[in-house]
Design a protein around this motif. Structure first.
Motif, PDB file in Angstrom:
ATOM      1  N   ASP A 186       0.807  -1.221   0.000  1.00 58.18           N
ATOM      2  CA  ASP A 186       0.000   0.000   0.000  1.00 58.18           C
ATOM      3  C   ASP A 186       0.838   1.268   0.000  1.00 58.18           C
ATOM      4  OD1 ASP A 186      -2.156  -1.652   0.066  1.00 58.18           O
ATOM      5  OD2 ASP A 186      -2.560  -1.409   2.203  1.00 58.18           O
ATOM      6  N   VAL A 187       2.037   1.215   0.561  1.00 59.95           N
ATOM      7  CA  VAL A 187       2.842   2.427   0.700  1.00 59.95           C
ATOM      8  C   VAL A 187       4.052   2.401  -0.239  1.00 59.95           C
ATOM      9  CG1 VAL A 187       4.151   3.866   2.291  1.00 59.95           C
ATOM     10  CG2 VAL A 187       2.103   2.675   3.099  1.00 59.95           C
ATOM     11  N   VAL A 188       4.971   1.463   0.011  1.00 61.85           N
ATOM     12  CA  VAL A 188       6.229   1.466  -0.737  1.00 61.85           C
ATOM     13  C   VAL A 188       5.989   1.185  -2.216  1.00 61.85           C
ATOM     14  CG1 VAL A 188       8.531   0.465  -0.893  1.00 61.85           C
ATOM     15  CG2 VAL A 188       7.439   0.737   1.346  1.00 61.85           C
ATOM     16  N   ALA A 189       5.284   0.089  -2.495  1.00 61.49           N
ATOM     17  CA  ALA A 189       5.066  -0.271  -3.900  1.00 61.49           C
ATOM     18  C   ALA A 189       4.287   0.819  -4.633  1.00 61.49           C
ATOM     19  CB  ALA A 189       4.326  -1.611  -3.974  1.00 61.49           C
ATOM     20  N   HIS A 190       3.342   1.452  -3.948  1.00 58.78           N
ATOM     21  CA  HIS A 190       2.561   2.515  -4.582  1.00 58.78           C
ATOM     22  C   HIS A 190       3.466   3.670  -5.004  1.00 58.78           C
ATOM     23  CE1 HIS A 190      -0.591   5.439  -5.337  1.00 58.78           C
ATOM     24  NE2 HIS A 190       0.007   6.266  -4.481  1.00 58.78           N
ATOM     25  N   HIS A 191       4.343   4.108  -4.112  1.00 61.08           N
ATOM     26  CA  HIS A 191       5.214   5.232  -4.417  1.00 61.08           C
ATOM     27  C   HIS A 191       6.243   4.863  -5.494  1.00 61.08           C
ATOM     28  CE1 HIS A 191       3.519   7.824  -1.427  1.00 61.08           C
ATOM     29  NE2 HIS A 191       3.836   7.020  -0.425  1.00 61.08           N
ATOM     30  N   VAL A 192       6.792   3.653  -5.423  1.00 64.59           N
ATOM     31  CA  VAL A 192       7.757   3.238  -6.436  1.00 64.59           C
ATOM     32  C   VAL A 192       7.084   3.188  -7.809  1.00 64.59           C
ATOM     33  CG1 VAL A 192       9.248   1.356  -7.226  1.00 64.59           C
ATOM     34  CG2 VAL A 192       9.209   1.984  -4.802  1.00 64.59           C
ATOM     35  N   ALA A 193       5.877   2.630  -7.841  1.00 60.31           N
ATOM     36  CA  ALA A 193       5.149   2.565  -9.116  1.00 60.31           C
ATOM     37  C   ALA A 193       4.869   3.974  -9.655  1.00 60.31           C
ATOM     38  CB  ALA A 193       3.845   1.791  -8.926  1.00 60.31           C
ATOM     39  N   SER A 194       4.542   4.889  -8.762  1.00 62.75           N
ATOM     40  CA  SER A 194       4.281   6.255  -9.182  1.00 62.75           C
ATOM     41  C   SER A 194       5.536   6.899  -9.761  1.00 62.75           C
ATOM     42  CB  SER A 194       3.757   7.071  -7.993  1.00 62.75           C
ATOM     43  OG  SER A 194       3.549   8.420  -8.354  1.00 62.75           O
ATOM     44  N   MET A 195       6.692   6.652  -9.107  1.00 64.11           N
ATOM     45  CA  MET A 195       7.941   7.235  -9.615  1.00 64.11           C
ATOM     46  C   MET A 195       8.311   6.650 -10.973  1.00 64.11           C
ATOM     47  SD  MET A 195      10.393   7.685  -6.259  1.00 64.11           S
ATOM     48  CE  MET A 195      10.260   5.983  -5.759  1.00 64.11           C
ATOM     49  N   VAL A 196       8.148   5.331 -11.118  1.00 71.27           N
ATOM     50  CA  VAL A 196       8.462   4.698 -12.391  1.00 71.27           C
ATOM     51  C   VAL A 196       7.572   5.264 -13.495  1.00 71.27           C
ATOM     52  CG1 VAL A 196       8.403   2.507 -13.649  1.00 71.27           C
ATOM     53  CG2 VAL A 196       9.363   2.602 -11.345  1.00 71.27           C
ATOM     54  N   LEU A 197       6.300   5.438 -13.180  1.00 68.93           N
ATOM     55  CA  LEU A 197       5.369   5.978 -14.166  1.00 68.93           C
ATOM     56  C   LEU A 197       5.758   7.397 -14.574  1.00 68.93           C
ATOM     57  CD1 LEU A 197       2.755   5.680 -15.787  1.00 68.93           C
ATOM     58  CD2 LEU A 197       1.510   6.503 -13.760  1.00 68.93           C
ATOM     59  N   ARG A 198       6.101   8.223 -13.600  1.00 71.09           N
ATOM     60  CA  ARG A 198       6.445   9.612 -13.910  1.00 71.09           C
ATOM     61  C   ARG A 198       7.741   9.705 -14.708  1.00 71.09           C
ATOM     62  NH1 ARG A 198       4.842  12.761  -8.263  1.00 71.09           N
ATOM     63  NH2 ARG A 198       2.649  12.109  -8.255  1.00 71.09           N
ATOM     64  N   VAL A 199       8.712   8.878 -14.383  1.00 77.65           N
ATOM     65  CA  VAL A 199       9.950   8.892 -15.168  1.00 77.65           C
ATOM     66  C   VAL A 199       9.675   8.458 -16.593  1.00 77.65           C
ATOM     67  CG1 VAL A 199      12.206   7.802 -15.425  1.00 77.65           C
ATOM     68  CG2 VAL A 199      11.458   8.577 -13.179  1.00 77.65           C
ATOM     69  N   GLY A 200       8.809   7.421 -16.737  1.00 74.86           N
ATOM     70  CA  GLY A 200       8.456   6.980 -18.077  1.00 74.86           C
ATOM     71  C   GLY A 200       7.755   8.056 -18.867  1.00 74.86           C
ATOM     72  N   VAL A 201       6.877   8.800 -18.232  1.00 77.64           N
ATOM     73  CA  VAL A 201       6.198   9.907 -18.909  1.00 77.64           C
ATOM     74  C   VAL A 201       7.192  11.005 -19.274  1.00 77.64           C
ATOM     75  CG1 VAL A 201       4.491  11.727 -18.615  1.00 77.64           C
ATOM     76  CG2 VAL A 201       3.968   9.406 -17.850  1.00 77.64           C
ATOM     77  N   ALA A 202       8.115  11.310 -18.347  1.00 78.88           N
ATOM     78  CA  ALA A 202       9.081  12.375 -18.589  1.00 78.88           C
ATOM     79  C   ALA A 202       9.963  12.071 -19.793  1.00 78.88           C
ATOM     80  CB  ALA A 202       9.943  12.583 -17.346  1.00 78.88           C
ATOM     81  N   ARG A 203      10.296  10.771 -19.989  1.00 74.53           N
ATOM     82  CA  ARG A 203      11.143  10.419 -21.136  1.00 74.53           C
ATOM     83  C   ARG A 203      10.467  10.734 -22.468  1.00 74.53           C
ATOM     84  NH1 ARG A 203      13.074   4.418 -20.885  1.00 74.53           N
ATOM     85  NH2 ARG A 203      10.841   4.116 -20.550  1.00 74.53           N
ATOM     86  N   HIS A 204       9.142  10.708 -22.459  1.00 76.08           N
ATOM     87  CA  HIS A 204       8.423  10.905 -23.712  1.00 76.08           C
ATOM     88  C   HIS A 204       7.949  12.345 -23.932  1.00 76.08           C
ATOM     89  CE1 HIS A 204       8.188   6.511 -23.218  1.00 76.08           C
ATOM     90  NE2 HIS A 204       8.145   6.487 -24.555  1.00 76.08           N
ATOM     91  N   VAL A 205       7.709  13.074 -22.857  1.00 71.92           N
ATOM     92  CA  VAL A 205       7.131  14.412 -23.015  1.00 71.92           C
ATOM     93  C   VAL A 205       8.181  15.511 -23.082  1.00 71.92           C
ATOM     94  CG1 VAL A 205       5.013  13.688 -21.845  1.00 71.92           C
ATOM     95  CG2 VAL A 205       6.856  14.775 -20.533  1.00 71.92           C
ATOM     96  N   LEU A 206       9.431  15.193 -22.643  1.00 73.35           N
ATOM     97  CA  LEU A 206      10.481  16.214 -22.694  1.00 73.35           C
ATOM     98  C   LEU A 206      11.243  16.075 -24.009  1.00 73.35           C
ATOM     99  CD1 LEU A 206      11.865  16.078 -19.034  1.00 73.35           C
ATOM    100  CD2 LEU A 206      10.302  17.756 -20.028  1.00 73.35           C
ATOM    101  N   PRO A 207      11.070  17.023 -24.914  1.00 72.45           N
ATOM    102  CA  PRO A 207      11.740  16.898 -26.217  1.00 72.45           C
ATOM    103  C   PRO A 207      13.205  17.310 -26.135  1.00 72.45           C
ATOM    104  CG  PRO A 207      10.445  18.914 -26.140  1.00 72.45           C
ATOM    105  CD  PRO A 207      10.209  18.217 -24.831  1.00 72.45           C
ATOM    106  N   GLY A 208      13.983  16.754 -27.062  1.00 77.30           N
ATOM    107  CA  GLY A 208      15.373  17.175 -27.223  1.00 77.30           C
ATOM    108  C   GLY A 208      16.226  16.967 -25.994  1.00 77.30           C
ATOM    109  N   LEU A 209      16.058  15.852 -25.296  1.00 75.14           N
ATOM    110  CA  LEU A 209      16.865  15.592 -24.112  1.00 75.14           C
ATOM    111  C   LEU A 209      18.312  15.301 -24.497  1.00 75.14           C
ATOM    112  CD1 LEU A 209      14.575  13.306 -21.910  1.00 75.14           C
ATOM    113  CD2 LEU A 209      15.243  15.663 -21.461  1.00 75.14           C
ATOM    114  N   ASP A 210      19.202  15.783 -23.670  1.00 78.33           N
ATOM    115  CA  ASP A 210      20.599  15.440 -23.839  1.00 78.33           C
ATOM    116  C   ASP A 210      20.753  13.922 -23.694  1.00 78.33           C
ATOM    117  OD1 ASP A 210      23.392  14.883 -22.421  1.00 78.33           O
ATOM    118  OD2 ASP A 210      23.576  16.716 -23.628  1.00 78.33           O
ATOM    119  N   PRO A 211      21.580  13.295 -24.508  1.00 81.13           N
ATOM    120  CA  PRO A 211      21.735  11.832 -24.417  1.00 81.13           C
ATOM    121  C   PRO A 211      22.110  11.349 -23.016  1.00 81.13           C
ATOM    122  CG  PRO A 211      22.742  12.643 -26.421  1.00 81.13           C
ATOM    123  CD  PRO A 211      22.346  13.862 -25.636  1.00 81.13           C
TER     124      PRO A 211
END
Length: 387
Positions: A186-211
């Protein structure tokens, strides 16, 4: 009192009858010394009684019948049937202890008839003999039998109490595991899943990222995904240990996969900025699954601690050596920015080192952790698994 309990044990029949026979032999020898030399009939009946007692020691009912018959003969032929009286009385004692109650009372009745019908001595002598050879063995035998039953019942109660406490302890542990699993889910897995999801979204929505930034995002996303999978497997173990006992991935690692897993841990540490020199023995791929998992977890924890306390740029040396079945594992750093000169936690403190010590202790080793020169060293030897 322990010797008395062993004497009246079922396996002590031979000892008991040998002692009774020796007492009879002593009585005959004393009679000779007192110039009351027993006759041939008394010797014959005594020897037959001694032999019958030993041969029939494990058959109390038959032994009582034989001793009662010999007593009847002795009362008709002898002036002093003491030996046969003692033999018959002790046989009744054995029947009272080991035979069914109905047999006990039939035996007591048989001896009573022998005394009354035998016509030996006066009425007082008969009554006294009846008391000594019938009543006393009955009472003594009942005391021994009841004491044994009470001791057995007490032992059963103790065993039942122990089983009940074990059951309550297992139930408490199951409740505790369930509570831990619920918190992890309920706590740890929820937060880890949320972080993984946000990082995955950030990889796609931020254009022109430095390699390099993109690589960091990929590393964080992969690490978080792996951590989430490990958490889910751990929750499964906590909720139902028996249901996943056959899954070696939860408690061990395939031996052939260990070198690759160690290389992965080293690469992760390098991406965090550490300079890692790894010396991993080729024989590590042949380690048993349990020690292989321990080596991997120790390596991951130690490299994480170096990155946390010494920072990027720290030089680290990892050694995994296998010799004579033992595994020598060591992680040593040069102190990096110098912050490792003072131990970050006292010896034995901190959850990281505590967990490492517990894991090593279970496998029969001892973890050494402390400052060396300007840096820090963690080392252990995992002994060969006994077969």
């Amino acid at each position: 009192m322990r010797w008395a309990g062993r004497l009246f044990d079922a396996r002590g029949a031979l000892v008991r009858w040998v002692l009774v026979d020796l007492a009879g032999v002593g009585f005959l020898v004393y009679s000779v010394q007192a110039h009351r030399s027993p006759g041939a009939d008394q010797w014959v009946l005594a020897v037959v009684a001694f032999a019958a007692a030993l041969v029939l020691r494990n058959r109390p009912t038959a032994n009582l019948a034989a001793q009662a018959a010999l007593l009847a003969v002795a009362m008709g032929l002898l002036d002093d049937p003491t030996i046969n009286q003692v033999g018959a009385g002790w046989a009744l004692l054995e029947v009272t202890i080991w035979a069914k109650p109905v047999v006990r009372w039939w035996g007591a009745g048989l001896l009573s008839v022998v005394y009354v019908a035998g016509g030996y001595g006066s009425l007082f002598v008969r009554v006294f003999g009846l008391m000594v050879a019938v009543v006393v063995p009955l009472l003594l035998g009942m005391v021994v039998r009841i004491s044994a039953e009470l001791a057995r019942e007490a032992s059963e109660r103790v065993a039942e109490g122990h089983r009940r406490r074990e059951s309550e302890l297992r139930a408490a542990r199951a409740d505790e595991r369930t509570a831990i699993a619920r918190e992890l889910h309920d706590v740890v897995a929820h937060h880890v899943a949320s972080m993984v999801l946000r990082v995955g979204v950030a990889r796609h929505v931020l254009p022109g990222l430095d390699p390099q930034v993109s690589d960091v995002f990929d590393d964080v996303h992969g690490t978080g995904t792996t951590a989430l999978a490990d958490l889910r497997r751990l929750v499964a173990v906590l909720r139902d240990p028996d249901g996943v006992r056959g899954d070696a991935a939860l408690t061990a690692i395939e031996p052939a996969a260990l070198p690759a897993a160690l290389d992965g841990a080293v690469e992760t540490a390098r991406r965090s900025g550490l300079v890692v020199d790894a010396e991993i023995s080729p024989a590590a791929g042949a380690l048993d699954a349990v020690r292989g998992l321990a080596v991997l977890r120790l390596t991951q924890e130690a490299l994480t601690n170096v990155a946390k306390h010494a920072g990027p740029g720290t030089h680290v040396r990892l050694v995994v050596a296998v010799g004579d079945g033992d595994v020598t594992w060591e992680v040593r750093d040069d102190g990096g920015r110098g912050t490792r000169a003072v131990p970050p936690v006292p010896s034995g403190g901190g959850h990281g080192l505590t967990g490492m010590r517990e894991r090593v202790s279970v496998l029969g080793g001892e973890l050494e952790a402390g400052p060396v020169d300007a840096g820090w060293r963690v080392r252990t030897i995992l002994p060969k698994v006994a077969t």
